[in-house]
Design an enzyme around this catalytic site. Structure first.
Site, PDB file in Angstrom:
ATOM      1  N   GLU A 200       0.829  -1.213   0.000  1.00 55.14           N
ATOM      2  CA  GLU A 200       0.000   0.000   0.000  1.00 55.14           C
ATOM      3  C   GLU A 200       0.860   1.259   0.000  1.00 55.14           C
ATOM      4  O   GLU A 200       0.508   2.267  -0.620  1.00 55.14           O
ATOM      5  CB  GLU A 200      -0.923   0.016   1.231  1.00 55.14           C
ATOM      6  CG  GLU A 200      -1.961  -1.081   1.258  1.00 55.14           C
ATOM      7  CD  GLU A 200      -1.485  -2.359   1.927  1.00 55.14           C
ATOM      8  OE1 GLU A 200      -2.315  -3.234   2.190  1.00 55.14           O
ATOM      9  OE2 GLU A 200      -0.254  -2.468   2.200  1.00 55.14           O
TER      10      GLU A 200
ATOM     11  N   LYS B 190       3.846   1.733  -1.338  1.00 57.82           N
ATOM     12  CA  LYS B 190       4.356   1.957  -2.699  1.00 57.82           C
ATOM     13  C   LYS B 190       3.277   2.598  -3.576  1.00 57.82           C
ATOM     14  O   LYS B 190       3.531   3.591  -4.272  1.00 57.82           O
ATOM     15  CB  LYS B 190       4.792   0.623  -3.297  1.00 57.82           C
ATOM     16  CG  LYS B 190       5.027   0.626  -4.803  1.00 57.82           C
ATOM     17  CD  LYS B 190       5.227  -0.800  -5.316  1.00 57.82           C
ATOM     18  CE  LYS B 190       5.263  -0.843  -6.845  1.00 57.82           C
ATOM     19  NZ  LYS B 190       6.482  -0.207  -7.373  1.00 57.82           N
TER      20      LYS B 190
ATOM     21  N   GLY C 231      19.659  -2.858 -20.748  1.00 55.45           N
ATOM     22  CA  GLY C 231      18.974  -4.127 -21.001  1.00 55.45           C
ATOM     23  C   GLY C 231      17.471  -4.052 -21.055  1.00 55.45           C
ATOM     24  O   GLY C 231      16.846  -4.486 -22.017  1.00 55.45           O
ATOM     25  N   SER C 232      16.839  -3.491 -20.026  1.00 54.54           N
ATOM     26  CA  SER C 232      15.377  -3.511 -19.959  1.00 54.54           C
ATOM     27  C   SER C 232      14.793  -2.224 -20.529  1.00 54.54           C
ATOM     28  O   SER C 232      15.411  -1.155 -20.471  1.00 54.54           O
ATOM     29  CB  SER C 232      14.915  -3.693 -18.517  1.00 54.54           C
ATOM     30  OG  SER C 232      15.401  -2.649 -17.698  1.00 54.54           O
TER      31      SER C 232
ATOM     32  N   CYS D 106      10.048  -2.105  -5.218  1.00 58.21           N
ATOM     33  CA  CYS D 106      10.045  -3.299  -4.382  1.00 58.21           C
ATOM     34  C   CYS D 106      10.386  -4.522  -5.222  1.00 58.21           C
ATOM     35  O   CYS D 106      10.046  -4.589  -6.404  1.00 58.21           O
ATOM     36  CB  CYS D 106       8.679  -3.502  -3.736  1.00 58.21           C
ATOM     37  SG  CYS D 106       8.158  -2.142  -2.677  1.00 58.21           S
TER      38      CYS D 106
ATOM     39  N   TRP E 228      21.049 -11.151  -4.148  1.00 57.00           N
ATOM     40  CA  TRP E 228      19.680 -10.637  -4.194  1.00 57.00           C
ATOM     41  C   TRP E 228      18.650 -11.748  -4.012  1.00 57.00           C
ATOM     42  O   TRP E 228      17.487 -11.584  -4.375  1.00 57.00           O
ATOM     43  CB  TRP E 228      19.449  -9.887  -5.500  1.00 57.00           C
ATOM     44  CG  TRP E 228      20.186  -8.576  -5.535  1.00 57.00           C
ATOM     45  CD1 TRP E 228      20.991  -8.059  -4.570  1.00 57.00           C
ATOM     46  CD2 TRP E 228      20.185  -7.621  -6.593  1.00 57.00           C
ATOM     47  NE1 TRP E 228      21.496  -6.841  -4.963  1.00 57.00           N
ATOM     48  CE2 TRP E 228      21.017  -6.551  -6.198  1.00 57.00           C
ATOM     49  CE3 TRP E 228      19.565  -7.560  -7.836  1.00 57.00           C
ATOM     50  CZ2 TRP E 228      21.237  -5.440  -7.004  1.00 57.00           C
ATOM     51  CZ3 TRP E 228      19.781  -6.450  -8.646  1.00 57.00           C
ATOM     52  CH2 TRP E 228      20.607  -5.401  -8.231  1.00 57.00           C
TER      53      TRP E 228
ATOM     54  N   CYS F  99      25.781  -0.866 -10.989  1.00 58.98           N
ATOM     55  CA  CYS F  99      25.188   0.448 -10.736  1.00 58.98           C
ATOM     56  C   CYS F  99      25.526   0.900  -9.325  1.00 58.98           C
ATOM     57  O   CYS F  99      25.581   0.095  -8.397  1.00 58.98           O
ATOM     58  CB  CYS F  99      23.670   0.417 -10.938  1.00 58.98           C
ATOM     59  SG  CYS F  99      22.813  -0.904 -10.067  1.00 58.98           S
TER      60      CYS F  99
ATOM     61  N   HIS G  41      16.754   6.774 -12.668  1.00 55.15           N
ATOM     62  CA  HIS G  41      15.885   6.717 -11.491  1.00 55.15           C
ATOM     63  C   HIS G  41      15.114   8.016 -11.298  1.00 55.15           C
ATOM     64  O   HIS G  41      14.338   8.137 -10.354  1.00 55.15           O
ATOM     65  CB  HIS G  41      16.707   6.398 -10.247  1.00 55.15           C
ATOM     66  CG  HIS G  41      17.365   5.053 -10.319  1.00 55.15           C
ATOM     67  ND1 HIS G  41      18.605   4.882 -10.887  1.00 55.15           N
ATOM     68  CD2 HIS G  41      16.946   3.825  -9.941  1.00 55.15           C
ATOM     69  CE1 HIS G  41      18.925   3.595 -10.829  1.00 55.15           C
ATOM     70  NE2 HIS G  41      17.940   2.934 -10.268  1.00 55.15           N
TER      71      HIS G  41
ATOM     72  N   CYS H 276      21.413   2.647 -15.891  1.00 60.09           N
ATOM     73  CA  CYS H 276      20.804   1.414 -15.418  1.00 60.09           C
ATOM     74  C   CYS H 276      19.690   1.033 -16.390  1.00 60.09           C
ATOM     75  O   CYS H 276      19.475   1.701 -17.404  1.00 60.09           O
ATOM     76  CB  CYS H 276      20.268   1.601 -13.987  1.00 60.09           C
ATOM     77  SG  CYS H 276      20.126   0.041 -13.076  1.00 60.09           S
TER      78      CYS H 276
END
Length: 746
Positions: free
Chosen positions: A18, A20, A419-420, A503, A548, A630, A681, A713
């Site tokens: 919630e 986020k 990449g993404s 998240c 991670w 990064c 970001h 990134c």
């Protein structure tokens, strides 16, 4: 013996994230500021009620945040960089989020890893600003808990030494301390006047290796802090390792000391045996692991707790996790689909509080049986068949560089991305529909193919030199591989915060890791078939998958890293055999896994680097291996990066460009390097001139042949229009740089 059950901090994201959603709705303008603040209040009070229901004796406030707690502290003290002056005409929140996320006219504050965790904090910047307590949020939240819930809570904040240690921009720390100490005293005084009994200063920087001068500085800070101290007592809270300079720092003028007896067990127990613990102080025992998710062996923990009581002679003891619980998910009760065998091994935040309750109860009711099994041990791991040659590329970089240049025929300053590409609402909704079996596998695959083709065309139109397929089939760069490899379990709602409102759900490594079939080949090969330009294969490296994930604790992390290296090696072989000429194996978490003390670095780096080389060294000389890191402190990490023996590394330089230039002046780097010339970001779109300036400055320390150009990134969190506009500026800036170089050569 007085027992107090408490936690250093509790997750703030909410059962269903919630927090986020609340932040992101406010940023989009979907809710007013008043509604936003009311929603945050509801989340704060809800999490306090939950901890009350779980049976804690003493609850913390100040472990909540509106973005990041280091940023909260800087903002509360008015440490606002001058570049945000244009935002001061708006509300406090507009300035606060400008510092966190940037604006059209001002880049965001630097962001980096919180010690050796996967959490990123905002780095405070001191420019000599006049500091003051602009708004005591701790006081507001303390009164809120008292008035709404009838609770006297324990305010917690980042302690003065850690805050100073992690702040940038000052030349004289004693002068900065002199500015800050009266502000810390004011915060304490205001809380004490309202009835606070304790204030917790979190000082994780005290577990780092401290020089004699640093120890004297810490002592000076706390001596000044406690002159004319208000009535509330101070809990000096450390975590992530053992307390440095224990004999001196355990005797600081504070009423309690919190020690980590999980990560810092060996050093703290050795120090206590040698020096004891001050009988007049409260001992806060961090005995339940605050960073991993396995059930504790409570019988073993009870024995440890008893031995600590015998050593310390403390009359009052706080029993708590070893660190804030923000690093673990909230509760296993939300995991409805997980195997019962795996779920039964786990303890998230709520279960860890239950473990604390059981430990304390066992001392109050002697003879109460405790679980002595803890985590069910795995069968012995199978031995890996690897040889010394598996860690070496066939030829050195100097030879590979020429072979790859002839094969790829790229222009000087080749442009690419990490990449993404944006995970749009349509991408997320389609993936959700597929997972819920609302659309067929074929329909989902067709959608991924269309989205990949669309972005290949966009990249071609923008003029990028090396393309990527966009990763639309992936939710997360680690979780995706956890779905494909043997030895992993995935969760439904085991979310933790990575940075800001971002998240992630770390996968759970519970058994031997192995590769069973290609994981990325289909999408990468399909993208390569759409263009004549090279398309990078995109993988996550073994150390990042390790760091991670929540990792099994019955074998060494080194052994798990080698298992991951072998699995990724097989994937790389598949990509190379399919004609993929550039393969990127990202290791953003390599540095964050470093032990907090330099004396322990060598052992970690030895096996971490070897696991990466195990994954990447099986390729031919003509196959170009990239990696990405990064927010890495490049200046003290050049040698380990060189040891990876990659052909190109891409790193963040947009927020810390000047530091990067200085680093390369001190320690040159000779292989290919991709500069993150803009900050992904932040929603701001940087200008061509801004990026060109970074590129031109970098030519002072890099040869043109080394220099790649990219964002700092992946772009999955950005909007499509932001992404296209920023990349267009980046490509145009690179073209200008090529023209500039040609003119200079002429």
């Amino acid at each position: 013996m007085k027992w107090t059950r408490t936690v250093i901090g509790y997750p703030y994201i909410g059962d269903n994230r919630e927090w986020k959603r609340c932040l992101e709705a406010f940023w989009k303008g979907d809710v007013t500021e008043d509604a936003f603040l009311q929603q945050l209040k509801g989340i704060r009070l809800g999490r306090l009620k939950r901890q009350m229901d779980l049976g804690l004796d003493y609850l913390s406030i100040g472990d909540f945040t509106m973005y990041d707690r280091m940023l909260d502290t800087a903002f509360m003290f008015g440490m606002i960089p001058s570049r945000y002056a244009g935002e001061r005409s708006g509300s406090d929140l507009s300035v606060y989020y400008a510092m966190a996320r940037g604006t059209k006219g001002a880049v965001a504050c630097e962001m980096t890893k919180w010690f050796n965790t996967n959490y990123h904090y905002i780095v405070p910047e001191y420019e000599g600003q006049e500091l003051s307590v602009t708004k005591n949020l701790l006081l507001q939240w303390f009164k809120e808990a008292r008035d709404e819930l009838g609770l006297v809570t324990k305010p917690t904040m980042i302690g003065p030494y850690t805050f100073i240690k992690l702040t940038k921009g000052y030349e004289n720390r004693e002068e900065l301390a002199a500015e800050l100490i009266p502000l810390y005293r004011q915060v304490m005084a205001e809380l004490s006047e309202e009835g606070a009994d304790w204030i917790q200063f979190e000082e994780p920087a005290l577990v780092l290796t401290l020089s004699e001068k640093e120890v004297e500085f810490v002592k000076s800070v706390y001596e000044q802090l406690t002159i004319e101290k208000p009535a509330c007592k101070i809990m000096l809270q450390t975590y992530f390792e053992g307390l440095s300079a224990y004999e001196e720092l355990v005797n600081l003028p504070v009423e309690g000391v919190g020690l980590d007896f999980v990560s810092g067990y060996q050093q703290n127990i050795t120090s206590m045996k040698q020096y004891g613990f001050p009988a007049e102080k409260v001992l806060a025992v961090g005995i339940i692991d605050g960073r991993n998710i396995w059930r504790a062996d409570l019988a073993e923990k009870a024995g440890l707790l008893q031995s600590l009581l015998d050593l310390s002679k403390a009359a009052d003891v706080w029993v708590q996790p070893s660190s804030s619980l923000q690093h673990v998910p909230i509760s296993t009760t939300f995991e409805q689909k997980m195997s019962a065998d795996i779920k039964g091994l786990l303890a998230f935040a709520d279960e860890k509080i239950t473990e604390i309750n059981q430990l304390v109860l066992s001392f109050n009711e002697p003879g109460l049986p405790l679980d002595g099994n803890g985590r069910t041990s795995q069968k012995a791991s199978s031995k890996l068949a690897i040889s010394p040659e598996d860690f070496k590329r066939p030829a050195p970089f100097s030879i590979r560089q020429d072979i790859q240049a002839r094969k790829l025929s790229l222009p000087v300053f080749p442009t690419t991305t990490i990449g993404s590409f944006p995970q749009s609402k349509e991408v997320k909704e389609t993936r959700k529909a597929w997972r819920n079996k609302e659309i067929t596998d074929d329909a989902y695959a067709a959608f991924i193919e269309r989205e990949t083709e669309r972005w290949i065309r966009i990249q071609d139109d923008l003029g990028l030199d090396v393309l990527v397929h966009g990763e639309f089939e992936r939710t997360d760069m680690v979780e995706y591989f956890g779905e494909k490899l043997v030895g992993f379990a995935l969760s439904e709602k085991a979310w933790v915060v990575s940075y800001g409102s971002r998240c992630v759900k770390p996968p759970i490594i519970h058994g031997d890791v192995s590769w069973i079939e290609p994981m990325t080949l289909k999408e990468t090969a399909a993208a390569q078939a759409l263009t004549e330009k090279p398309v990078k294969g995109m993988l996550t490296g073994p150390v990042t998958i390790l760091n991670w994930s929540f990792v099994r604790d019955d074998i060494s992390r080194e052994e798990v890293a080698y298992q991951l290296g072998v699995a990724l090696r097989k994937e790389i072989e598949c990509l190379e055999q399919a004609g993929i000429a550039i393969i990127q194996v990202d290791e953003p978490a390599l540095r964050e896994g470093l032990p907090l003390r330099r004396a322990d670095w060598e052992d970690y780096l030895s096996w971490a680097i070897r696991s990466f080389r195990l994954a990447t060294s099986g390729v031919q000389d003509e196959t170009q291996i990239h990696t990405h890191m990064c927010y890495c402190d490049f200046h003290d990490f050049v040698k380990p990066i060189e040891a990876l023996d990659v052909d190109v590394i891409s790193i963040e330089t947009s927020r810390s460009h000047g530091e990067f230039i200085h680093s390369l002046q001190q320690t040159p780097y000779e292989k290919g390097i991709g500069l993150g010339v803009y900050d992904i970001h932040s929603p701001r779109i940087p200008s061509e001139a801004e990026m060109l300036e970074i590129m031109q400055d970098s030519l002072e320390v890099l040869e043109p042949r080394q220099f790649w150009v990219n964002p700092d990134c992946g772009l999955k969190t950005r909007k499509e229009e932001e992404t296209i506009a920023s990349l267009r500026h980046m490509v145009n800036a690179a073209k200008q740089l090529r023209s500039y170089i040609k003119m200079m050569q002429f």
